[in-house]
Design an enzyme around this catalytic site. Structure first.
Site, short mmCIF file in Angstrom:
data_model
loop_
_atom_site.label_atom_id
_atom_site.label_comp_id
_atom_site.label_asym_id
_atom_site.label_seq_id
_atom_site.Cartn_x
_atom_site.Cartn_y
_atom_site.Cartn_z
N SER A 197 39.79 -63.36 -4.67
CA SER A 197 39.29 -64.77 -4.37
C SER A 197 39.46 -65.78 -5.65
O SER A 197 39.57 -66.80 -5.71
CB SER A 197 37.58 -64.90 -4.26
OG SER A 197 37.17 -64.70 -3.06
N LYS A 252 41.56 -68.50 -4.54
CA LYS A 252 41.08 -69.96 -4.48
C LYS A 252 41.38 -70.90 -5.65
O LYS A 252 40.99 -71.91 -5.59
CB LYS A 252 39.43 -69.85 -4.27
CG LYS A 252 39.25 -68.96 -2.93
CD LYS A 252 37.68 -68.86 -2.92
CE LYS A 252 37.37 -68.34 -1.36
NZ LYS A 252 37.42 -66.93 -1.47
N SER A 259 32.63 -69.39 -3.31
CA SER A 259 33.88 -68.88 -2.93
C SER A 259 34.17 -68.73 -1.47
O SER A 259 34.19 -67.42 -1.05
CB SER A 259 33.68 -67.25 -3.87
OG SER A 259 35.19 -66.83 -3.72
N LYS A 274 36.66 -68.34 -12.44
CA LYS A 274 36.71 -67.83 -10.96
C LYS A 274 36.21 -66.44 -11.33
O LYS A 274 37.13 -65.71 -12.07
CB LYS A 274 37.58 -68.47 -10.35
CG LYS A 274 37.76 -68.14 -8.83
CD LYS A 274 36.53 -69.13 -8.14
CE LYS A 274 36.43 -68.53 -6.42
NZ LYS A 274 35.65 -67.51 -6.74
#
Length: 468
Positions: free
Chosen positions: A73, A76, A133, A235
């Site tokens: 992720s 992203k 997420s 993140k």
């Protein structure tokens, strides 16, 4: 062996009535998958890290920084970079609405459980990508900006090259498993610095810890925000092939550092490793002699925006609420229809029916010793804390369980297992996986003391395939 294999495929035959030739090939392919699917057959995720000075581009520490692995992720972050670009260019605004297509709404958890036709405001979509997420939101954003997920992935890769991320390729907007979606710790640091440099006006979103969508409140996966003084973004990420990933930006004493840790064996160990690396990096003034990306646009000599961000006081994360779970949800696998199976080749058919990805099973990111992030079969246990007729109550029950027994369940994986009922409805079982048998039993004892029904269950390695 063949008898065991036949038993394993027994549930498939009456359900799909496959042609004999397909069944024969399935048996052969299944034996290969079984060999690859054991804990010993998975390559250990790449353990890599890099810490850089965001203002000078100097590398302060690194380990396997240029070894290929999977972004999960962290993908992203690029989806967000593209969205920020679109906002700055006037193509979209923070108040615009993005509509979920059937394709986007069908993305597995972690997600917002959006239905086709639902809409989400651009600003809420940003928070959903950073905090939750959400895979369904990532696909919806990609389709909105690129027209299709495939075209958006091409745009993402082109942007990565322009930023100097020479070893990164994107195939989707969310980071769920794809054997061709690759990156390195160095490239993720380049992206982290680029977000600071090129989009400082939006950086505050990375420090947020909560948001709400359609009456449901979601909390961040990023615990380093509250564990390390000065940390104010960025993140987390996880799929089985990558291990637990994290990009962190932190500000102390007039310096801003960006750190990347990939391939952690758990969220907790990943966070600790990041904190240790960042704490040491803030104490040293001279790095390795390496720069983040030689001759990349704005890398070794960032634009003024980096200096401005470094000089600004670190954003204070919002108050953390332990009553909201921070674990990711594993995907709910939907059985393939016979029509869909007829259109698939044999290998893909097997993967669709058994939830085993051949590409994922065969992927070997490096030559390290083989292992599974769950450290073998001993962590394929979990607890079930209820069964519900709707998704949201099941999700909330699992979240409540992780918050009730945080010492045992906080780093486990929430799984909402969906099955059909006789009347055509659905049953959603609230489960938390990734535990040893002893930990699962202890968790149930603790939950029952809190008047929460609990059942110890045993799963398999496939519950770990999710992006966080």
């Amino acid at each position: 062996m063949l008898r065991s294999l036949a038993g394993g495929l027994g549930w498939i035959l009456p359900r799909f009535r496959l042609p004999v030739r397909i069944v024969a090939v399935l048996a052969l392919v299944s034996m290969a998958v079984l060999a690859l699917g054991s804990p010993e057959a998975y390559a250990k995720p790449v353990a890599a890290s890099i810490i850089v000075d965001a203002e000078t581009g100097e590398v302060l520490s690194r380990s396997n920084a240029d070894t290929l692995t999977y972004p999960a992720s962290l993908t992203k972050m690029m989806t967000l970079y593209m969205l920020f670009d679109a906002i700055d260019s006037g193509k979209v605004s923070l108040t615009d609405k993005i509509t979920f297509s059937a394709n986007a709404a069908g993305e597995p958890a972690t997600n917002l459980n959006a239905k086709p036709g639902y809409t989400i405001q651009v600003e809420t979509a940003i928070l959903a990508l950073v905090i939750r997420s959400a895979n369904d939101v990532a696909t919806a954003v990609g389709e909105h900006l690129g027209g299709s997920e495939k075209e958006f992935a091409r745009m993402m890769t082109a942007k990565a090259r322009a930023l100097g991320m020479k070893n990164t390729t994107f195939r989707n907007a969310h980071g769920l498993p794809n054997a061709d979606q690759r990156t390195t710790a160095r490239d993720m640091a380049v992206l982290g610095v680029a977000l600071l440099r090129d989009h400082p006006d939006y950086y505050d979103y990375f420090s947020r810890s909560k948001f709400s969508y359609r009456g449901v409140s979601y909390a961040t996966h990023n615990r380093v925000l509250r564990k390390f003084t000065g940390a104010d973004g960025m993140k987390t990420g996880y799929i089985r092939a990558s291990g637990f990933n994290l990009v962190t930006s932190a500000h102390r004493d007039g310096r801003r550092l960006v750190g990347v840790v990939l391939g952690g064996s758990s969220a907790a160990s990943r966070d600790k490793h990041m904190i240790d690396l960042m704490a040491k990096a803030f104490k040293i003034q001279q790095g390795t002699g390496d720069v983040l990306v030689a001759k990349a646009p704005g890398s070794a000599g960032p634009a003024k925006a980096i200096a401005v961000a470094a000089a600004a006081p670190a954003a204070q994360p919002a108050t953390y609420d332990d009553s909201v779970a921070v674990a990711a949800l594993a995907p709910v696998v939907k059985p393939a229809t016979q029509e869909e199976l007829d259109d698939l080749d044999t290998a893909t058919t097997l993967a669709a029916m058994t939830s085993v990805s051949l590409a994922s099973a065969q992927a070997k990111p490096d030559d390290q010793a083989v292992a599974n992030v769950w450290d073998g079969q001993d962590r394929f246990y979990g607890v079930q804390v209820g069964a519900y007729s709707k998704y949201n109550p099941a999700q909330k029950a699992a979240q409540k369980a992780t918050a009730t027994v945080p010492n045992l369940l906080a780093d486990a994986r929430i799984v909402i297992d969906q099955s059909k009922t006789g009347n055509g409805g659905s049953l959603y079982r609230a489960r938390v996986f990734g535990l040893t048998k002893d930990a699962a039993e202890d968790a149930c004892v603790a939950l029952k003391k809190k008047r929460t029904d609990c059942l110890v269950i045993q799963g398999d390695s496939n519950v770990a395939q999710t992006a966080q």
